[in-house]
Design an enzyme around this catalytic site. Structure first.
Site, short mmCIF file in Angstrom:
data_model
loop_
_atom_site.label_atom_id
_atom_site.label_comp_id
_atom_site.label_asym_id
_atom_site.label_seq_id
_atom_site.Cartn_x
_atom_site.Cartn_y
_atom_site.Cartn_z
N ARG A 141 0.82 -1.21 0.00
CA ARG A 141 0.00 0.00 0.00
C ARG A 141 0.86 1.27 0.00
O ARG A 141 0.40 2.33 -0.44
CB ARG A 141 -0.99 0.00 1.16
CG ARG A 141 -0.36 0.06 2.53
CD ARG A 141 -1.43 0.05 3.65
NE ARG A 141 -2.21 1.26 3.71
CZ ARG A 141 -3.54 1.30 3.59
NH1 ARG A 141 -4.22 0.19 3.40
NH2 ARG A 141 -4.18 2.46 3.66
N VAL A 168 -7.12 7.85 1.13
CA VAL A 168 -6.87 6.42 1.19
C VAL A 168 -7.35 5.97 2.57
O VAL A 168 -6.80 6.38 3.59
CB VAL A 168 -5.37 6.09 1.00
CG1 VAL A 168 -5.13 4.60 1.15
CG2 VAL A 168 -4.90 6.57 -0.39
N SER A 169 -8.40 5.16 2.59
CA SER A 169 -9.01 4.78 3.86
C SER A 169 -8.00 4.07 4.75
O SER A 169 -7.08 3.40 4.28
CB SER A 169 -10.21 3.86 3.62
OG SER A 169 -11.23 4.54 2.94
N ALA A 170 -8.21 4.20 6.05
CA ALA A 170 -7.35 3.54 7.02
C ALA A 170 -7.43 2.03 6.85
O ALA A 170 -8.51 1.49 6.56
CB ALA A 170 -7.76 3.94 8.44
N GLN A 201 -10.71 -0.42 5.94
CA GLN A 201 -10.72 -1.28 4.75
C GLN A 201 -10.91 -2.74 5.16
O GLN A 201 -11.72 -3.46 4.55
CB GLN A 201 -9.42 -1.11 3.96
CG GLN A 201 -9.31 0.27 3.31
CD GLN A 201 -7.95 0.49 2.66
OE1 GLN A 201 -6.92 0.12 3.21
NE2 GLN A 201 -7.95 1.10 1.48
#
Length: 416
Positions: A50, A83-85, A89
Site C-alpha cells: 500500500r 486512502v481509507s485507514a 478497509q
C-alpha cells in the site's frame, strides 16, 4: 494472485525486509483491534504494498492501522478523497464476506482497496472500481499497474451513482464513500442474496452497513461505526452546519441532516447561560463505545443533530464534550442539551449524562437521560435491523421504527 511481469509480485525480491515487517505489524494490530478475522483477508493485507500509493510518506504512517491520509480537498476545504485507514478497509472487506471467484464492484476508487479485493477474490475473481474523479482513477490505474493487479481490476471514470451496468451483476458491492441514499443501480446490479457494504449516513450518523439483497429491499446483517469522505456527483447530499459559536478556532456548530433549521441566534444566547446537568446512572467501560446508545438516541428523538466543536472550545469550557464524529444534541427552540459522561468511583468506568443550556436546558437534559435509561433497560444487548425500501413504498408495508426518507429510498431502523 499471480502478478504480471515487471510488477511487484507477492514475494518480490524488491520488497525490503522493513516493508514486510511493517505489513506484518499492521496485520497484527488489525487482528488485535478485531478488524481482521478471515485468514484470506489477513493474507491480502500482508501482500499488497500500500505504501506505493502514498509516495513520500513514511512507511510507519502508510502502514498505520488508523492512518487515513487525505489525497484531495475541494475549494471549500472539504476532504473529497482519501486512502481509507487499513482498519476501515479490513472491516468493510470482512463485512462483505467475499468468496474466491466472485464478481465485485467498488464505488470510490484509489487502487489500494481494489487490490485487497482482488487478492481476496483470487485469480478467478473480477473487480470493477469506479470513481467520478479522473485524478483519483488515474492514481488507481498507476498503482494497480505498478503492483500487477491491473489484470484482475477494471478502473472506470464515471459517476458511482449509476454503478457499472456493463459488468453487472455483482456478488458484492463495496462503497468506500459516505452515502446518504442507496441509488437504484446499486440494488439492481447486485445479485439476489448478494451483499452491499456501504457507509450509510442516517440523520447525521454514519455506519458502514452490510446489507443483503432480498428482492426489492435490502436488510442489514451487521454494521460498524466509521467515517468516510462524502459522495460526489448525482448522489451528493452533504450535511450543512449551523454555527452557534463562531470565534476563530473555537467554532461550535450543529450538523444538520434533514433536521429543522435551528434558531442559531437563540442558541448562541443559550450557550452563554449557565450549564445544567442530568445523570442517568447508566455506565460504560472505558473501552466500550457509546455508538449504540447514540444510535438509539437518534432513533428515539426527533430533533437530534450532532454538535461539532473545536477542541479549543472545550478547553475554554464552552462545551464539555468534543468528538470528531459529533455529539448527539437535542434541540428545542432556544435551548439544547448534549450527551456527556463523567468518571465513576469504579476503575475505568464512566456514567452517561447530559448537559443542557437555555430556558429548557434542564428539561432537555432529562429527556436525553430518560432515553439513555431506556436503551440500557431494553436495548443494550440488542442491535437494530436496518432496512432499505424503494421510495414510494406505502407506510403499511414498512416495519415500524425510525423512518428516514431519501430521494431513492425509505430507510427504517427497527430495534428488537
Amino acid at each position: 494472485m499471480d502478478n504480471t511481469p515487471g510488477s511487484t509480485p507477492r514475494n518480490s525480491e524488491t520488497t525490503t525486509a522493513t516493508e514486510q515487517q511493517m505489513r506484518e505489524a499492521m496485520v497484527t494490530r488489525l487482528i488485535e483491534l478485531g478488524a481482521l478475522r478471515d485468514p484470506r483477508v489477513a493474507a491480502a493485507f500482508r501482500t499488497v504494498p500500500r505504501h506505493l500509493a502514498l509516495p513520500g510518506m513514511e512507511l510507519s504512517t502508510a502502514y498505520g492501522a488508523e492512518s487515513a491520509p487525505i489525497t484531495k480537498t475541494d475549494a471549500t476545504g472539504t476532504h473529497i478523497s482519501s486512502v481509507s485507514a487499513p482498519r476501515v478497509q479490513a472491516m468493510q472487506i470482512e463485512q462483505a464476506d467475499i468468496k474466491p471467484g466472485m464478481s465485485l464492484l467498488e464505488i470510490g476508487s484509489g487502487g489500494v482497496n481494489a487490490a485487497y479485493l482482488a487478492e481476496v477474490a483470487g485469480d478467478q475473481g473480477r473487480v470493477v472500481t469506479v470513481d467520478i474523479d479522473p485524478d483519483v482513477t488515474q492514481r488507481a490505474r498507476d498503482f494497480l499497474k505498478a503492483t500487477g493487479y491491473d489484470r484482475n481490476v477494471t478502473v472506470l471514470t464515471a459517476d458511482g451513482e449509476h454503478g457499472a451496468i456493463e459488468h453487472a451483476p455483482y456478488d458484492r458491492i463495496v462503497v468506500t464513500v459516505q452515502a446518504a441514499d442507496i441509488p437504484p443501480a446499486w440494488l439492481h446490479q447486485l445479485a439476489e442474496g448478494g451483499r452491499l457494504v456501504v457507509p450509510l449516513r442516517m440523520r447525521g450518523m454514519t455506519r458502514t452497513v452490510a446489507f443483503v439483497r432480498d428482492g426489492e429491499r435490502l436488510v442489514s446483517d451487521g454494521f460498524e461505526l466509521c467515517g468516510f469522505v462524502p459522495m460526489q456527483g448525482a448522489g451528493e447530499n452533504r450535511i450543512s452546519l449551523a454555527l452557534i459559536h463562531d470565534a476563530e478556532g473555537e467554532e461550535i456548530g450543529l450538523r444538520l441532516d434533514g433536521h429543522p433549521e435551528p434558531d442559531s441566534a437563540a442558541l448562541r444566547t443559550a450557550l452563554r447561560m449557565p450549564r445544567v446537568h442530568a445523570w442517568s446512572g447508566v455506565t460504560l467501560a472505558g473501552d466500550e463505545s457509546n455508538e449504540h446508545v447514540d444510535l438509539w438516541l437518534m432513533s428515539a428523538l426527533d430533533n437530534l443533530p450532532l454538535m461539532a466543536a473545536k477542541p479549543a472550545a472545550r478547553d475554554r469550557g464552552l462545551v464539555a464534550s468534543v468528538s470528531p464524529i459529533g455529539v448527539p444534541t437535542l434541540v428545542d427552540g432556544g435551548s439544547f442539551a448534549y450527551r456527556t459522561a463523567r468518571p465513576t468511583d469504579a476503575v475505568d468506568r464512566y456514567e452517561l449524562g447530559a448537559i443542557g443550556h437555555g430556558p429548557q436546558g434542564q428539561k432537555l437534559a432529562q429527556r436525553l437521560v430518560e432515553e439513555m435509561q431506556t436503551w440500557d433497560r431494553e436495548h443494550r444487548d440488542h442491535r437494530p435491523r436496518i432496512e432499505v425500501h424503494p421510495a414510494g413504498t406505502p407506510d403499511n408495508q414498512l416495519p415500524s421504527g425510525r423512518l428516514i426518507d431519501r430521494r431513492h429510498t425509505r430507510i427504517t431502523i427497527v430495534w428488537p
